[in-house]
Design an enzyme around this catalytic site. Structure first.
Site, mmCIF file in Angstrom:
data_model
loop_
_atom_site.group_PDB
_atom_site.id
_atom_site.type_symbol
_atom_site.label_atom_id
_atom_site.label_comp_id
_atom_site.label_asym_id
_atom_site.label_seq_id
_atom_site.Cartn_x
_atom_site.Cartn_y
_atom_site.Cartn_z
ATOM 1 N N HIS A 12 39.864 33.166 -1.140
ATOM 2 C CA HIS A 12 40.085 31.737 -0.894
ATOM 3 C C HIS A 12 41.174 31.615 0.148
ATOM 4 O O HIS A 12 42.276 32.125 -0.026
ATOM 5 C CB HIS A 12 40.498 31.009 -2.176
ATOM 6 C CG HIS A 12 40.676 29.531 -1.964
ATOM 7 N ND1 HIS A 12 39.643 28.631 -2.103
ATOM 8 C CD2 HIS A 12 41.771 28.803 -1.592
ATOM 9 C CE1 HIS A 12 40.088 27.415 -1.834
ATOM 10 N NE2 HIS A 12 41.369 27.489 -1.514
ATOM 11 N N CYS A 13 40.853 30.946 1.248
ATOM 12 C CA CYS A 13 41.778 30.858 2.377
ATOM 13 C C CYS A 13 42.493 29.510 2.374
ATOM 14 O O CYS A 13 41.861 28.464 2.568
ATOM 15 C CB CYS A 13 41.014 31.038 3.687
ATOM 16 S SG CYS A 13 42.059 30.942 5.152
#
Length: 270
Positions: free
Chosen positions: A131-132
Site C-alpha cells: 500500500h503506497c
C-alpha cells in the site's frame, strides 16, 4: 474501475499536484534554460517539458484512482482462482485439488494465491505488492505496471527539472546576495534532488523484484506466507527467468491463475 476522487487520499493527491505545478512554475519564472528558450521563441523543449509533467500527473491519478485488483466476491474470485471456468479447467494439474483456499479473516472472502488483505483499503488485493501512501492506493495486479511506468516518467521529469533548476543559478559578489537571488531555486533543487533519489530507488527496487517475479510483500514476508515459507531462500515458484518475467509483467494483459504457475513448477501442495 476508479475510486472516488474525493476519498481519503484527496489531501495527498492535491498536495502532489500543487507541488508538481509550483516547481514547474518556479522553473519558468527564474532565469533557467527553459525560460531563456521560451524568450527566444525556441518552444520545443519548454512544450515537451510541460507535456511530460502533464503525462506524469495523469499517470499519477490513473494509478492512484485505479482498482488495483480488489477481490470483491467469493463466487467469481473462486472461479478465477481455481480456473473452474470451462476454458481453463483442464489446464490445472490434479495436485491443485489439495490446495487449501485461504479465507480472509477481515472481509471473509476466499483469497486467490498471492493476494493479501490491505488494512487501509479494507479489501483483499490480487498479487498484492504494497500500500503506497504517496498515491493513497494499493499497488496490485491491475495497476502495478502502470505504477512502474509512472515512476519511470516521474524520474525523467525530476531529472530534467533538476538540470533546469541548476541552470538558473546566478553569480553574486557575496553569499548573502547569492542566497537572496538563488534561495528559491536552491530550495527547489533540494526538494527535487530528494524526490529524484527516492523515485530512483523505488523504480530500481520494483524493476529488480519484477525481474524475479516476486512482490514487495512476498520479498519482505516470505517466511510468513503459506505458499512460500517451505521454499528455499533462493527458490521462487513463480520465477520463469528475468526476460520472461519482465515480458509477462509489461506485455501480458490477461489475468493469470497463479495456482497454475505454482503447481506447474512441481511444488508441493500448500
Amino acid at each position: 474501475m476508479f475510486k472516488n476522487v474525493f476519498g481519503s487520499g484527496f489531501i495527498v493527491r492535491t498536495a502532489h499536484v500543487i507541488l508538481t505545478w509550483v516547481i514547474t512554475l518556479i522553473l519558468f519564472l527564474h532565469d533557467t534554460d527553459l525560460r531563456k528558450q521560451e524568450e527566444r521563441g525556441e518552444l520545443i523543449q519548454p512544450v515537451l517539458f510541460v507535456l511530460l509533467v502533464l503525462v506524469s500527473v495523469l499517470l499519477y491519478f490513473a494509478v492512484s484512482l485505479m482498482d488495483p485488483g480488489f477481490v470483491l466476491s467469493d463466487g467469481s474470485d473462486l472461479q478465477f482462482t481455481l480456473g473452474i471456468a470451462e476454458e481453463t479447467q483442464d489446464m490445472i494439474p490434479p495436485t491443485t485439488k489439495s490446495l487449501r483456499q485461504r479465507r480472509c479473516g477481515h472481509c471473509l472472502l476466499q483469497q486467490p494465491m498471492r493476494s493479501k488483505h490491505c488494512q487501509t483499503c479494507q479489501h483483499c488485493v490480487r498479487r498484492y505488492d504494497h500500500h503506497c501512501p504517496w498515491i493513497e492506493n494499493c499497488v496490485g495486479e491491475r495497476n502495478h505496471r502502470w505504477f512502474v511506468l509512472y515512476l519511470a516518467v516521474q524520474l525523467l521529469v525530476l531529472l530534467w527539472g533538476l538540470h533546469m533548476a541548476w541552470s538558473g543559478f546566478t553569480t553574486a559578489p557575496t553569499w548573502q546576495l547569492w542566497l537572496r537571488g538563488n534561495g528559491v531555486l536552491l530550495g527547489t533543487v533540494a526538494v527535487v534532488a530528494v524526490l529524484s533519489l527516492t523515485v530512483l530507488l523505488l523504480l530500481g527496487s520494483h524493476l529488480y523484484l519484477v525481474s524475479l517475479n516476486t512482490t514487495t510483500w512476498e520479498f519482505m514476508s516470505r517466511h510468513r506466507i503459506s505458499y512460500l515459507k517451505h521454499c528455499g531462500v533462493d527458490e521462487n515458484p513463480f520465477d520463469r527467468g528475468a526476460l520472461r518475467n519482465l515480458w509477462g509483467f509489461f506485455c501480458n494483459w490477461g489475468a493469470i491463475v497463479w495456482e497454475q504457475v505454482y503447481f506447474r513448477e512441481g511444488n508441493d501442495p500448500i
